[in-house]
Design a protein around this motif. Structure first.
Motif, PDB file in Angstrom:
ATOM      1  N   ALA A 124       0.842  -1.195   0.000  1.00 32.68           N
ATOM      2  CA  ALA A 124       0.000   0.000   0.000  1.00 32.68           C
ATOM      3  C   ALA A 124       0.881   1.250   0.000  1.00 32.68           C
ATOM      4  N   SER A 125       0.471   2.219  -0.801  1.00 29.64           N
ATOM      5  CA  SER A 125       1.229   3.449  -0.947  1.00 29.64           C
ATOM      6  C   SER A 125       0.317   4.632  -0.674  1.00 29.64           C
ATOM      7  N   ARG A 126       0.879   5.679  -0.045  1.00 28.23           N
ATOM      8  CA  ARG A 126       0.099   6.895   0.201  1.00 28.23           C
ATOM      9  C   ARG A 126       0.987   8.107  -0.003  1.00 28.23           C
ATOM     10  N   LYS A 127       0.359   9.192  -0.476  1.00 29.83           N
ATOM     11  CA  LYS A 127       1.094  10.443  -0.625  1.00 29.83           C
ATOM     12  C   LYS A 127       1.461  10.914   0.767  1.00 29.83           C
ATOM     13  N   PHE A 128       2.736  11.196   0.983  1.00 33.22           N
ATOM     14  CA  PHE A 128       3.225  11.559   2.306  1.00 33.22           C
ATOM     15  C   PHE A 128       3.195  13.064   2.548  1.00 33.22           C
ATOM     16  N   THR A 129       3.412  13.857   1.513  1.00 32.22           N
ATOM     17  CA  THR A 129       3.435  15.305   1.661  1.00 32.22           C
ATOM     18  C   THR A 129       2.469  15.950   0.681  1.00 32.22           C
ATOM     19  N   PRO A 130       1.849  17.054   1.074  1.00 32.57           N
ATOM     20  CA  PRO A 130       0.959  17.757   0.159  1.00 32.57           C
ATOM     21  C   PRO A 130       1.711  18.661  -0.814  1.00 32.57           C
ATOM     22  N   GLU A 131       3.000  18.911  -0.523  1.00 35.43           N
ATOM     23  CA  GLU A 131       3.802  19.800  -1.358  1.00 35.43           C
ATOM     24  C   GLU A 131       4.635  19.001  -2.356  1.00 35.43           C
ATOM     25  N   PRO A 132       4.798  19.509  -3.569  1.00 40.25           N
ATOM     26  CA  PRO A 132       5.660  18.820  -4.537  1.00 40.25           C
ATOM     27  C   PRO A 132       7.086  18.679  -3.997  1.00 40.25           C
ATOM     28  N   ALA A 133       7.766  17.615  -4.409  1.00 42.29           N
ATOM     29  CA  ALA A 133       9.143  17.352  -3.976  1.00 42.29           C
ATOM     30  C   ALA A 133      10.098  17.569  -5.141  1.00 42.29           C
TER      31      ALA A 133
END
Length: 177
Positions: A124-133
């Motif tokens: 399972a994968s989830r977006k960790f940050t709301p800001e682009p990296a």
């Protein structure tokens, strides 16, 4: 990274350029045993662009380009008891191990790269940050902070280094670049 020591400090992993390059800094993953001086290819003929060694020294996670040039992430045992296994994200860069059975990486969402967290056991994968990296993640030694450059609109800078707490909460702005 271009070279990484094993957790016990006895082995040094590094990339060796082989044939046609598929990306900046790509090559085969090799290891040298500092005690014996013996070196060998860990993942022969696999063009790796980035990698990380697990805290227990048993596994490697890495990014490698497929024939179309798309970067995908993998995990493999360093003792080669099983073949490398491709991880679920369809396109990803710069994987690094967390400290509790996860891998952090840069993944694509529409036309922007973000930090993601992948649970190794479940996939399972989830977006960790709301800001682009802007770059691949860096994990603090205690595993409680994930660092990355993020875009910043400012007079003298275009990015800022932020530390994102693993447990959630407000990220810390470390410095502007």
């Amino acid at each position: 990274p271009t070279s990484v020591f094993s957790p016990d400090g006895d082995k040094l992993y590094y990339l060796v350029e082989k044939g046609q390059q598929r990306g900046f800094g790509s090559g085969e993953l090799w290891v040298i045993n500092r005690s014996t001086g013996a070196s060998e290819a860990v993942l022969p003929a696999m063009p790796i662009t980035s990698y990380d060694i697990s805290a227990d020294g048993e596994s490697v996670t890495f990014a490698a380009s497929d024939p179309s040039g798309k970067s995908q992430i993998w995990i493999a045992r360093l003792d080669r008891r099983s073949p490398p296994r491709k991880l679920p994200p369809p396109e990803a860069l710069g994987p690094v191990f967390g400290r509790a059975g996860e891998i952090y990486y840069r993944g694509l969402d529409r036309d922007q790269w973000y930090l993601y967290e992948l649970d190794i056991a479940s996939g399972a994968s989830r977006k960790f940050t709301p800001e682009p990296a802007v770059n691949s993640p860096i994990i603090s030694p205690d595993g409680q902070w994930i660092l990355s450059l993020v875009p910043h609109e400012g007079k003298d800078t275009s990015t800022v280094l932020k530390a994102f707490p693993k447990a959630g909460g407000t990220p810390l702005s470390i410095c502007r670049r």
